[in-house]
Structures are given as structure tokens and as C-alpha cells.
Write a protein that holds these residues in place. Sequence first.
Motif, PDB file in Angstrom:
ATOM      1  N   ARG A  67       0.832  -1.213   0.000  1.00  0.00           N
ATOM      2  CA  ARG A  67       0.000   0.000   0.000  1.00  0.00           C
ATOM      3  C   ARG A  67       0.862   1.256   0.000  1.00  0.00           C
ATOM      4  N   ALA A  68       1.923   1.243   0.794  1.00  0.00           N
ATOM      5  CA  ALA A  68       2.822   2.398   0.851  1.00  0.00           C
ATOM      6  C   ALA A  68       3.501   2.614  -0.496  1.00  0.00           C
ATOM      7  N   ALA A  69       3.912   1.523  -1.126  1.00  0.00           N
ATOM      8  CA  ALA A  69       4.550   1.622  -2.444  1.00  0.00           C
ATOM      9  C   ALA A  69       3.568   2.182  -3.470  1.00  0.00           C
ATOM     10  N   TYR A  70       2.335   1.737  -3.414  1.00  0.00           N
ATOM     11  CA  TYR A  70       1.321   2.241  -4.340  1.00  0.00           C
ATOM     12  C   TYR A  70       1.111   3.742  -4.155  1.00  0.00           C
ATOM     13  N   ARG A  71       0.999   4.174  -2.928  1.00  0.00           N
ATOM     14  CA  ARG A  71       0.817   5.609  -2.666  1.00  0.00           C
ATOM     15  C   ARG A  71       2.023   6.411  -3.128  1.00  0.00           C
ATOM     16  N   ALA A  72       3.204   5.820  -3.051  1.00  0.00           N
ATOM     17  CA  ALA A  72       4.426   6.516  -3.459  1.00  0.00           C
ATOM     18  C   ALA A  72       4.494   6.704  -4.973  1.00  0.00           C
ATOM     19  N   ILE A  73       3.995   5.726  -5.752  1.00  0.00           N
ATOM     20  CA  ILE A  73       4.083   5.837  -7.208  1.00  0.00           C
ATOM     21  C   ILE A  73       2.830   6.429  -7.831  1.00  0.00           C
ATOM     22  N   LYS A  74       1.725   6.402  -7.152  1.00  0.00           N
ATOM     23  CA  LYS A  74       0.461   6.843  -7.712  1.00  0.00           C
ATOM     24  C   LYS A  74       0.496   8.256  -8.300  1.00  0.00           C
ATOM     25  N   PRO A  75       1.070   9.239  -7.630  1.00  0.00           N
ATOM     26  CA  PRO A  75       1.042  10.587  -8.208  1.00  0.00           C
ATOM     27  C   PRO A  75       1.739  10.696  -9.562  1.00  0.00           C
ATOM     28  N   PHE A  76       2.718   9.861  -9.830  1.00  0.00           N
ATOM     29  CA  PHE A  76       3.404   9.914 -11.123  1.00  0.00           C
ATOM     30  C   PHE A  76       2.486   9.479 -12.256  1.00  0.00           C
ATOM     31  N   LEU A  77       1.657   8.485 -12.011  1.00  0.00           N
ATOM     32  CA  LEU A  77       0.791   7.945 -13.059  1.00  0.00           C
ATOM     33  C   LEU A  77      -0.545   8.669 -13.065  1.00  0.00           C
ATOM     34  N   ASN A  78      -0.591   9.769 -13.776  1.00  0.00           N
ATOM     35  CA  ASN A  78      -1.843  10.500 -13.904  1.00  0.00           C
ATOM     36  C   ASN A  78      -1.930  11.098 -15.304  1.00  0.00           C
ATOM     37  N   GLY A  79      -3.091  11.542 -15.664  1.00  0.00           N
ATOM     38  CA  GLY A  79      -3.286  12.202 -16.944  1.00  0.00           C
ATOM     39  C   GLY A  79      -2.817  11.386 -18.134  1.00  0.00           C
ATOM     40  N   ARG A  80      -2.051  12.021 -19.001  1.00  0.00           N
ATOM     41  CA  ARG A  80      -1.589  11.412 -20.245  1.00  0.00           C
ATOM     42  C   ARG A  80      -0.646  10.240 -19.983  1.00  0.00           C
ATOM     43  N   ARG A  81       0.187  10.328 -18.938  1.00  0.00           N
ATOM     44  CA  ARG A  81       1.088   9.203 -18.615  1.00  0.00           C
ATOM     45  C   ARG A  81       0.286   7.943 -18.354  1.00  0.00           C
ATOM     46  N   LYS A  82      -0.753   8.070 -17.543  1.00  0.00           N
ATOM     47  CA  LYS A  82      -1.580   6.910 -17.204  1.00  0.00           C
ATOM     48  C   LYS A  82      -2.254   6.365 -18.460  1.00  0.00           C
ATOM     49  N   GLU A  83      -2.760   7.256 -19.291  1.00  0.00           N
ATOM     50  CA  GLU A  83      -3.421   6.840 -20.526  1.00  0.00           C
ATOM     51  C   GLU A  83      -2.471   6.033 -21.415  1.00  0.00           C
ATOM     52  N   ILE A  84      -1.256   6.530 -21.601  1.00  0.00           N
ATOM     53  CA  ILE A  84      -0.276   5.835 -22.445  1.00  0.00           C
ATOM     54  C   ILE A  84       0.112   4.501 -21.823  1.00  0.00           C
ATOM     55  N   TYR A  85       0.343   4.473 -20.507  1.00  0.00           N
ATOM     56  CA  TYR A  85       0.681   3.235 -19.804  1.00  0.00           C
ATOM     57  C   TYR A  85      -0.425   2.195 -19.993  1.00  0.00           C
ATOM     58  N   GLU A  86      -1.670   2.611 -19.835  1.00  0.00           N
ATOM     59  CA  GLU A  86      -2.798   1.688 -19.984  1.00  0.00           C
ATOM     60  C   GLU A  86      -2.900   1.157 -21.418  1.00  0.00           C
ATOM     61  N   LEU A  87      -2.569   1.984 -22.399  1.00  0.00           N
ATOM     62  CA  LEU A  87      -2.595   1.527 -23.796  1.00  0.00           C
ATOM     63  C   LEU A  87      -1.539   0.450 -24.035  1.00  0.00           C
ATOM     64  N   PHE A  88      -0.352   0.622 -23.454  1.00  0.00           N
ATOM     65  CA  PHE A  88       0.683  -0.408 -23.595  1.00  0.00           C
ATOM     66  C   PHE A  88       0.268  -1.688 -22.876  1.00  0.00           C
ATOM     67  N   LYS A  89      -0.469  -1.576 -21.781  1.00  0.00           N
ATOM     68  CA  LYS A  89      -0.932  -2.765 -21.067  1.00  0.00           C
ATOM     69  C   LYS A  89      -1.895  -3.594 -21.915  1.00  0.00           C
ATOM     70  N   LEU A  90      -2.560  -2.963 -22.877  1.00  0.00           N
ATOM     71  CA  LEU A  90      -3.465  -3.684 -23.774  1.00  0.00           C
ATOM     72  C   LEU A  90      -2.716  -4.610 -24.739  1.00  0.00           C
ATOM     73  N   HIS A  91      -1.400  -4.444 -24.829  1.00  0.00           N
ATOM     74  CA  HIS A  91      -0.579  -5.212 -25.769  1.00  0.00           C
ATOM     75  C   HIS A  91       0.471  -6.015 -25.002  1.00  0.00           C
ATOM     76  N   PRO A  92       0.106  -7.194 -24.514  1.00  0.00           N
ATOM     77  CA  PRO A  92       1.024  -7.983 -23.688  1.00  0.00           C
ATOM     78  C   PRO A  92       2.316  -8.394 -24.391  1.00  0.00           C
ATOM     79  N   ASN A  93       2.318  -8.424 -25.717  1.00  0.00           N
ATOM     80  CA  ASN A  93       3.535  -8.757 -26.458  1.00  0.00           C
ATOM     81  C   ASN A  93       4.341  -7.521 -26.821  1.00  0.00           C
ATOM     82  N   GLY A  94       3.856  -6.361 -26.418  1.00  0.00           N
ATOM     83  CA  GLY A  94       4.558  -5.118 -26.686  1.00  0.00           C
ATOM     84  C   GLY A  94       4.051  -4.401 -27.922  1.00  0.00           C
ATOM     85  N   ALA A  95       4.410  -3.135 -28.019  1.00  0.00           N
ATOM     86  CA  ALA A  95       4.042  -2.298 -29.162  1.00  0.00           C
ATOM     87  C   ALA A  95       5.086  -1.196 -29.269  1.00  0.00           C
TER      88      ALA A  95
END
Length: 89
Positions: free
Chosen positions: A7-35
Amino acid sequence: MITQTSRAAYRAIKPFLNGRRKEIYELFKLHPNGATRQEIARWYIQKECSVCGRVNELLHEGYLRVVGTKKDEITGHSAEILKAVERVA
């Protein structure tokens, strides 16, 4: 059960993943073999310039990793294949 350290680790990284960063990260997660950056831009965003900066930030912070290269279908240039790294969430 989620441990207190997770939980502490999640709270520590959560602020970095917001807005456009989160959107791009989630799009890469849709491609398990990479893109590639170009593929993500073509398929979802339509602007490569809005992808590259966020990808560079995600690479620097360890959210994405390079797993290989391949020839881009349209440009014919070599492009890095990127894959989302699963994070504590």
C-alpha cells in the motif's frame, strides 16, 4: 491480502501515473507482447509527439521496458518494442 508495504509503495508511485502518462501506460498494457511508440500513436492517439514524451518518462521511471526492435510497417525504420511493466496497484 495486500500488505502495508504494498500500500505504501502504491501511494508513493500513484502521483506519477496521472493524466496522459496513465493513458499511455494503460494503452501499452493492452498489448502484452509489446508495441512501438508509432503503433500506439497510430492506433489510439493520432499524434506521435504526444506519445513519445510520455513514453520516455515511463521508461525512465520503470513503467515500460524495451523488449526488442522491429521494422515499422509504414516508415520502414527500426522501432523499439515496448512492454508495460506490472506495478503494485
